[in-house]
Write a protein that holds these residues in place. Sequence first.
Motif, PDB file in Angstrom:
ATOM      1  N   GLU A 136      30.089  42.851  41.060  1.00  0.00           N
ATOM      2  CA  GLU A 136      29.735  44.143  40.457  1.00  0.00           C
ATOM      3  C   GLU A 136      30.808  45.207  40.678  1.00  0.00           C
ATOM      4  O   GLU A 136      30.673  46.321  40.169  1.00  0.00           O
ATOM      5  CB  GLU A 136      28.388  44.621  41.000  1.00  0.00           C
ATOM      6  CG  GLU A 136      28.384  45.004  42.468  1.00  0.00           C
ATOM      7  CD  GLU A 136      28.142  43.828  43.417  1.00  0.00           C
ATOM      8  OE1 GLU A 136      27.931  44.072  44.612  1.00  0.00           O
ATOM      9  OE2 GLU A 136      28.194  42.673  42.951  1.00  0.00           O
ATOM     10  N   GLU A 137      31.866  44.889  41.441  1.00  0.00           N
ATOM     11  CA  GLU A 137      32.903  45.867  41.735  1.00  0.00           C
ATOM     12  C   GLU A 137      34.104  45.735  40.794  1.00  0.00           C
ATOM     13  O   GLU A 137      34.284  44.712  40.141  1.00  0.00           O
ATOM     14  CB  GLU A 137      33.378  45.708  43.187  1.00  0.00           C
ATOM     15  CG  GLU A 137      32.281  45.869  44.234  1.00  0.00           C
ATOM     16  CD  GLU A 137      31.643  47.242  44.220  1.00  0.00           C
ATOM     17  OE1 GLU A 137      32.341  48.207  43.850  1.00  0.00           O
ATOM     18  OE2 GLU A 137      30.463  47.360  44.593  1.00  0.00           O
ATOM     19  N   VAL A 138      34.922  46.782  40.731  1.00  0.00           N
ATOM     20  CA  VAL A 138      36.175  46.743  39.970  1.00  0.00           C
ATOM     21  C   VAL A 138      37.165  45.864  40.725  1.00  0.00           C
ATOM     22  O   VAL A 138      37.455  46.110  41.899  1.00  0.00           O
ATOM     23  CB  VAL A 138      36.754  48.159  39.769  1.00  0.00           C
ATOM     24  CG1 VAL A 138      38.135  48.086  39.123  1.00  0.00           C
ATOM     25  CG2 VAL A 138      35.809  48.999  38.920  1.00  0.00           C
ATOM     26  N   GLU A 145      55.609  40.190  39.935  1.00  0.00           N
ATOM     27  CA  GLU A 145      56.364  41.171  40.722  1.00  0.00           C
ATOM     28  C   GLU A 145      55.497  41.937  41.709  1.00  0.00           C
ATOM     29  O   GLU A 145      56.004  42.755  42.490  1.00  0.00           O
ATOM     30  CB  GLU A 145      57.064  42.166  39.789  1.00  0.00           C
ATOM     31  CG  GLU A 145      58.130  41.557  38.886  1.00  0.00           C
ATOM     32  CD  GLU A 145      57.535  40.807  37.702  1.00  0.00           C
ATOM     33  OE1 GLU A 145      58.236  39.898  37.188  1.00  0.00           O
ATOM     34  OE2 GLU A 145      56.390  41.097  37.302  1.00  0.00           O
ATOM     35  N   GLY A 146      54.181  41.709  41.667  1.00  0.00           N
ATOM     36  CA  GLY A 146      53.295  42.346  42.627  1.00  0.00           C
ATOM     37  C   GLY A 146      52.642  43.626  42.158  1.00  0.00           C
ATOM     38  O   GLY A 146      51.929  44.283  42.929  1.00  0.00           O
ATOM     39  N   TYR A 147      52.850  44.026  40.902  1.00  0.00           N
ATOM     40  CA  TYR A 147      52.197  45.223  40.364  1.00  0.00           C
ATOM     41  C   TYR A 147      50.820  44.863  39.802  1.00  0.00           C
ATOM     42  O   TYR A 147      50.548  43.698  39.478  1.00  0.00           O
ATOM     43  CB  TYR A 147      53.048  45.856  39.267  1.00  0.00           C
ATOM     44  CG  TYR A 147      54.359  46.416  39.754  1.00  0.00           C
ATOM     45  CD1 TYR A 147      54.410  47.639  40.424  1.00  0.00           C
ATOM     46  CD2 TYR A 147      55.563  45.725  39.564  1.00  0.00           C
ATOM     47  CE1 TYR A 147      55.615  48.157  40.885  1.00  0.00           C
ATOM     48  CE2 TYR A 147      56.769  46.242  40.021  1.00  0.00           C
ATOM     49  CZ  TYR A 147      56.791  47.456  40.683  1.00  0.00           C
ATOM     50  OH  TYR A 147      57.969  47.962  41.143  1.00  0.00           O
ATOM     51  N   ILE A 148      49.959  45.880  39.665  1.00  0.00           N
ATOM     52  CA  ILE A 148      48.638  45.665  39.081  1.00  0.00           C
ATOM     53  C   ILE A 148      48.784  45.149  37.651  1.00  0.00           C
ATOM     54  O   ILE A 148      49.577  45.660  36.861  1.00  0.00           O
ATOM     55  CB  ILE A 148      47.812  46.972  39.076  1.00  0.00           C
ATOM     56  CG1 ILE A 148      47.549  47.464  40.520  1.00  0.00           C
ATOM     57  CG2 ILE A 148      46.496  46.790  38.315  1.00  0.00           C
ATOM     58  CD1 ILE A 148      46.557  46.634  41.303  1.00  0.00           C
ATOM     59  N   ASN A 149      47.983  44.144  37.320  1.00  0.00           N
ATOM     60  CA  ASN A 149      47.973  43.590  35.964  1.00  0.00           C
ATOM     61  C   ASN A 149      46.647  43.898  35.284  1.00  0.00           C
ATOM     62  O   ASN A 149      46.588  44.710  34.379  1.00  0.00           O
ATOM     63  CB  ASN A 149      48.229  42.079  36.021  1.00  0.00           C
ATOM     64  CG  ASN A 149      48.338  41.445  34.652  1.00  0.00           C
ATOM     65  OD1 ASN A 149      48.685  42.128  33.685  1.00  0.00           O
ATOM     66  ND2 ASN A 149      48.045  40.170  34.551  1.00  0.00           N
ATOM     67  N   GLU A 150      45.559  43.274  35.753  1.00  0.00           N
ATOM     68  CA  GLU A 150      44.217  43.549  35.229  1.00  0.00           C
ATOM     69  C   GLU A 150      43.457  44.405  36.244  1.00  0.00           C
ATOM     70  O   GLU A 150      43.675  44.294  37.452  1.00  0.00           O
ATOM     71  CB  GLU A 150      43.450  42.248  35.006  1.00  0.00           C
ATOM     72  CG  GLU A 150      44.108  41.270  34.050  1.00  0.00           C
ATOM     73  CD  GLU A 150      43.406  39.931  34.082  1.00  0.00           C
ATOM     74  OE1 GLU A 150      42.716  39.601  33.112  1.00  0.00           O
ATOM     75  OE2 GLU A 150      43.539  39.222  35.101  1.00  0.00           O
ATOM     76  N   LEU A 151      42.537  45.230  35.720  1.00  0.00           N
ATOM     77  CA  LEU A 151      41.789  46.141  36.596  1.00  0.00           C
ATOM     78  C   LEU A 151      40.462  46.484  35.934  1.00  0.00           C
ATOM     79  O   LEU A 151      40.384  47.394  35.106  1.00  0.00           O
ATOM     80  CB  LEU A 151      42.611  47.413  36.847  1.00  0.00           C
ATOM     81  CG  LEU A 151      42.049  48.424  37.849  1.00  0.00           C
ATOM     82  CD1 LEU A 151      42.081  47.862  39.278  1.00  0.00           C
ATOM     83  CD2 LEU A 151      42.842  49.734  37.779  1.00  0.00           C
ATOM     84  N   GLU A 161      39.127  44.134  45.561  1.00  0.00           N
ATOM     85  CA  GLU A 161      38.398  45.203  44.889  1.00  0.00           C
ATOM     86  C   GLU A 161      39.176  46.512  44.943  1.00  0.00           C
ATOM     87  O   GLU A 161      39.874  46.787  45.921  1.00  0.00           O
ATOM     88  CB  GLU A 161      37.043  45.427  45.562  1.00  0.00           C
ATOM     89  CG  GLU A 161      36.138  44.222  45.561  1.00  0.00           C
ATOM     90  CD  GLU A 161      34.860  44.457  46.346  1.00  0.00           C
ATOM     91  OE1 GLU A 161      34.014  43.553  46.343  1.00  0.00           O
ATOM     92  OE2 GLU A 161      34.700  45.548  46.962  1.00  0.00           O
ATOM     93  N   ALA A 162      39.032  47.314  43.895  1.00  0.00           N
ATOM     94  CA  ALA A 162      39.576  48.668  43.905  1.00  0.00           C
ATOM     95  C   ALA A 162      38.643  49.558  44.719  1.00  0.00           C
ATOM     96  O   ALA A 162      37.415  49.463  44.612  1.00  0.00           O
ATOM     97  CB  ALA A 162      39.720  49.194  42.488  1.00  0.00           C
TER      98      ALA A 162
END
Length: 230
Positions: A136-138, A145-151, A161-162
């Motif tokens: 149920e969480e984001v 490269e270690g950057y956020i892809n999906e969120l 989790e965010a």
Amino acid sequence: MTTQIVILAAGMGSRLGRSLPKPLTELADGRTIMRQQFDNIEHAFGGNASVTIVVGYKLEHIIEAFPQASFVYNEEYDQTNTSKSLMRALAASQPGGVLWMNGDVVFDPSILDRAMPFIARDQSFVTVNTAKVSDEEVKYTTTAEGYINELSKTVKGGLGEAVGINYVSSRDKGMLLAHLSRVGDQDYFERGIELAIEKHGMLVEPMDVSDLYAVEIDFAEDLERANHFV
């Protein structure tokens, strides 16, 4: 430059079942959730912080409790989600990056200490916890490269989790604002971040705080868990 900080506090918070806005919920140590946030902000930034609160539901109670803040009104607080509250706050902000947090997060003051180097180099980030991944969480994934892809809440195979504490850099702010204006009224602000990454290659780093506490208060059991920390 003064650090700009936004607290999103417009929602009705009906799941917790309280009559006042959720950020004014009292913790075991006598502080409210938002007072704990303000104390954390003062711990990290001292007086050199400009705090803006996005208000909506029963806004007069929050304004009375924190008269030192600036306020942005989401007049559609009962019809929109956090994407539109953040959109209003970024549109009203001064030049420069913006640190923002959900108004219902009880968190370790050390999280803002950890954020300082990111803010100093004006690097967009999303605070994450890799210790658990609840449906149920984001959730999030990263690029090679270690950057956020999906969120989003629908991410499959999430790495964690965010947490609800984030920063957008001065160079990325206009791009994020444009995407927040385009997403649906019921979208969370994470959808705007995800689209800015997908469409314009915005580079967002995950800031891992798995060793620190951060509890988003949606239900009574969340409040009980948060009270073990404060």
